[in-house]
Design a protein around this motif. Structure first.
Motif, PDB file in Angstrom:
ATOM      1  N   ASP A  97       0.830  -1.207   0.000  1.00 42.53           N
ATOM      2  CA  ASP A  97       0.000   0.000   0.000  1.00 42.53           C
ATOM      3  C   ASP A  97       0.867   1.261   0.000  1.00 42.53           C
ATOM      4  OD1 ASP A  97      -2.338  -1.424  -0.049  1.00 42.53           O
ATOM      5  OD2 ASP A  97      -2.674  -1.316   2.117  1.00 42.53           O
ATOM      6  N   HIS A  98       1.988   1.233   0.757  1.00 43.14           N
ATOM      7  CA  HIS A  98       2.903   2.377   0.753  1.00 43.14           C
ATOM      8  C   HIS A  98       3.427   2.642  -0.660  1.00 43.14           C
ATOM      9  CE1 HIS A  98       3.785   1.576   5.244  1.00 43.14           C
ATOM     10  NE2 HIS A  98       3.124   2.730   5.149  1.00 43.14           N
ATOM     11  N   VAL A  99       3.882   1.596  -1.310  1.00 42.26           N
ATOM     12  CA  VAL A  99       4.476   1.736  -2.645  1.00 42.26           C
ATOM     13  C   VAL A  99       3.421   2.159  -3.659  1.00 42.26           C
ATOM     14  CG1 VAL A  99       5.790   0.585  -4.466  1.00 42.26           C
ATOM     15  CG2 VAL A  99       6.217   0.006  -2.064  1.00 42.26           C
ATOM     16  N   ASP A 100       2.232   1.556  -3.571  1.00 47.73           N
ATOM     17  CA  ASP A 100       1.153   1.902  -4.494  1.00 47.73           C
ATOM     18  C   ASP A 100       0.730   3.358  -4.310  1.00 47.73           C
ATOM     19  OD1 ASP A 100      -0.970   0.718  -6.440  1.00 47.73           O
ATOM     20  OD2 ASP A 100      -2.145   1.852  -4.961  1.00 47.73           O
ATOM     21  N   ALA A 101       0.666   3.805  -3.049  1.00 45.23           N
ATOM     22  CA  ALA A 101       0.289   5.198  -2.777  1.00 45.23           C
ATOM     23  C   ALA A 101       1.335   6.156  -3.345  1.00 45.23           C
ATOM     24  CB  ALA A 101       0.124   5.412  -1.275  1.00 45.23           C
ATOM     25  N   TRP A 102       2.627   5.791  -3.214  1.00 47.09           N
ATOM     26  CA  TRP A 102       3.668   6.642  -3.789  1.00 47.09           C
ATOM     27  C   TRP A 102       3.523   6.715  -5.296  1.00 47.09           C
ATOM     28  CZ3 TRP A 102       7.142   5.544  -7.604  1.00 47.09           C
ATOM     29  CH2 TRP A 102       8.002   6.600  -7.924  1.00 47.09           C
TER      30      TRP A 102
ATOM     31  N   THR B 101      16.917 -11.446  -0.466  1.00 43.28           N
ATOM     32  CA  THR B 101      18.043 -12.378  -0.528  1.00 43.28           C
ATOM     33  C   THR B 101      18.869 -12.339   0.750  1.00 43.28           C
ATOM     34  OG1 THR B 101      18.180 -12.124  -2.933  1.00 43.28           O
ATOM     35  CG2 THR B 101      20.120 -12.999  -1.821  1.00 43.28           C
ATOM     36  N   GLN B 102      19.027 -11.119   1.318  1.00 38.76           N
ATOM     37  CA  GLN B 102      19.808 -10.944   2.535  1.00 38.76           C
ATOM     38  C   GLN B 102      19.042 -11.336   3.790  1.00 38.76           C
ATOM     39  OE1 GLN B 102      23.113  -9.755   2.946  1.00 38.76           O
ATOM     40  NE2 GLN B 102      23.211 -10.184   0.758  1.00 38.76           N
ATOM     41  N   GLY B 103      17.784 -11.709   3.643  1.00 41.18           N
ATOM     42  CA  GLY B 103      17.004 -12.124   4.801  1.00 41.18           C
ATOM     43  C   GLY B 103      16.397 -10.982   5.592  1.00 41.18           C
ATOM     44  N   LEU B 104      16.469  -9.757   5.054  1.00 38.77           N
ATOM     45  CA  LEU B 104      15.869  -8.620   5.751  1.00 38.77           C
ATOM     46  C   LEU B 104      14.363  -8.567   5.559  1.00 38.77           C
ATOM     47  CD1 LEU B 104      18.457  -5.812   4.887  1.00 38.77           C
ATOM     48  CD2 LEU B 104      18.356  -7.245   6.928  1.00 38.77           C
ATOM     49  N   LEU B 105      13.892  -9.097   4.442  1.00 37.45           N
ATOM     50  CA  LEU B 105      12.465  -9.130   4.145  1.00 37.45           C
ATOM     51  C   LEU B 105      12.068 -10.537   3.729  1.00 37.45           C
ATOM     52  CD1 LEU B 105      12.084  -5.892   1.950  1.00 37.45           C
ATOM     53  CD2 LEU B 105      11.467  -6.145   4.356  1.00 37.45           C
ATOM     54  N   GLN B 106      10.816 -10.856   3.958  1.00 38.55           N
ATOM     55  CA  GLN B 106      10.319 -12.158   3.521  1.00 38.55           C
ATOM     56  C   GLN B 106       9.828 -12.103   2.079  1.00 38.55           C
ATOM     57  OE1 GLN B 106       7.335 -13.389   6.357  1.00 38.55           O
ATOM     58  NE2 GLN B 106       8.869 -14.163   7.804  1.00 38.55           N
ATOM     59  N   VAL B 107       9.241 -10.960   1.700  1.00 36.19           N
ATOM     60  CA  VAL B 107       8.734 -10.802   0.334  1.00 36.19           C
ATOM     61  C   VAL B 107       9.061  -9.403  -0.161  1.00 36.19           C
ATOM     62  CG1 VAL B 107       6.847 -12.451   0.618  1.00 36.19           C
ATOM     63  CG2 VAL B 107       6.474 -10.026   1.152  1.00 36.19           C
ATOM     64  N   ASN B 108       9.089  -9.258  -1.464  1.00 36.48           N
ATOM     65  CA  ASN B 108       9.272  -7.958  -2.089  1.00 36.48           C
ATOM     66  C   ASN B 108       7.899  -7.316  -2.251  1.00 36.48           C
ATOM     67  OD1 ASN B 108       9.679  -5.757  -3.806  1.00 36.48           O
ATOM     68  ND2 ASN B 108      11.227  -6.803  -5.025  1.00 36.48           N
ATOM     69  N   VAL B 109       7.587  -6.352  -1.393  1.00 37.91           N
ATOM     70  CA  VAL B 109       6.243  -5.778  -1.371  1.00 37.91           C
ATOM     71  C   VAL B 109       5.964  -4.895  -2.584  1.00 37.91           C
ATOM     72  CG1 VAL B 109       6.106  -5.870   1.137  1.00 37.91           C
ATOM     73  CG2 VAL B 109       6.998  -3.809   0.036  1.00 37.91           C
ATOM     74  N   ALA B 110       6.991  -4.541  -3.344  1.00 40.53           N
ATOM     75  CA  ALA B 110       6.783  -3.699  -4.528  1.00 40.53           C
ATOM     76  C   ALA B 110       6.596  -4.518  -5.793  1.00 40.53           C
ATOM     77  CB  ALA B 110       7.970  -2.750  -4.718  1.00 40.53           C
TER      78      ALA B 110
END
Length: 306
Positions: A80-85, A125-134
């Motif tokens: 939602d953040h990315v879509d709003a931007w 890939t680095q394990g900071l996120l589980q999915v790419n929200v964008a």
């Protein structure tokens, strides 16, 4: 601590290494990493594999996102953040000083999204996120079609308009560079052209070099983009004559300026030998167009009949 390096690439590599070590040392509180911080880290590493001008383009492209997304914690970023931007950028992305403005073009927004997706892929890939929200955020087809229609609404010059421009630049100091543009040379190629690559005896010009300015003062000079970009072109008689006159004029200017002349060897220079950039070339061409009542176009090559 201040350190010096022999080349910009070595300095960037060391900077990336420092950022990486700092990141590893602070890896425990991952929840505190913001989008801005992650983009900084990703860009510092990515820049090692990019040409300087491309790295600059990445930086400017991602800068469009930072104002509205940069302070969000990376792990709190949502689709939602990315879509709003994206929707804000299409409507008001060109605003300055907090004031509403016109939107960014669909292509510009797509480029920013592409870079963000690439950075978030790395975070996954680095394990900071589980999915790419964008990943699933895309510019609406309607916006892409509107941009395409807007471009088609401004056709390139007709042969009649090109002839009018040729008449308008007769006697202009930059007549020769303008004629090179009509031959299809890009601004960066004209700016990077040296007299050593111009053979007036054989009436040919060799295109092997480009020169661009990033921001307002960072000059990047490099080989042509591809082997196809490196080419030798015949000079039509009017272009060869204009170049001959331009070279003679520069010799007179050098004599008049004396030691104050900057003998750079470039074709496109001012009266004191200082190399001009693509923006300056376009601005001077626009002045001729305005003075002559011609439509402003970026590409001056005729592609349709009068």
């Amino acid at each position: 601590m201040t350190r010096t390096f022999g080349t910009l690439r070595e300095a960037k590599a060391e900077y990336a290494s420092i950022v990486h070590r700092r990141y590893e040392a602070a890896r425990a509180p991952l929840s505190q990493v913001t989008v801005d911080e992650w983009l900084d880290q990703w860009l510092s590493v990515k820049a090692e594999d990019l040409e300087e001008s491309t790295a600059y383009s990445y930086t400017m492209t991602l800068a469009r996102l930072r104002g509205r997304l940069g302070r969000i914690r990376l792990q709190d970023l949502t689709e939602d953040h990315v879509d709003a931007w994206m929707r804000w950028a299409l409507q008001e992305g060109r605003g300055r000083g907090g004031k509403p403005g016109t939107g960014l073009g669909a292509t510009s927004v797509e480029m920013s999204l592409a870079r963000l997706k690439e950075a978030l892929d790395r975070a996954v890939t680095q394990g900071l996120l589980q999915v790419n929200v964008a990943r699933e955020v895309t510019v609406p087809r309607r916006a892409r079609k509107a941009e395409r229609r807007a471009r088609e609404a401004v056709p390139p010059w007709s042969v009649t308009e090109v002839r009018a421009f040729v008449r308008a630049i007769a006697g202009d100091r930059l007549q020769a560079p303008f004629l090179l543009a009509l031959m299809g040379l890009r601004p960066a190629e004209i700016c990077g052209l040296r007299w050593a690559a111009v053979d007036l005896g054989e009436a040919t010009v060799s295109i092997t070099n480009t020169r661009t300015v990033m921001g307002n003062d960072i000059v990047v000079e490099k080989d042509a983009k591809s082997l196809a970009g490196e080419r030798q072109l015949p000079l039509p008689a009017p272009v060869a004559a204009a170049l001959t006159a331009f070279r003679a004029a520069q010799a007179d200017e050098k004599t008049a300026a004396g030691q104050g002349y900057e003998d750079s060897g470039y074709v496109l220079v001012d009266a004191r030998g200082k190399a001009l950039n693509g923006r300056q070339l376009r601005e001077r061409a626009y002045k001729v167009m305005d003075r002559s009542g011609l439509r402003r176009v970026r590409c001056t090559t005729p592609v349709r009949a009068a």
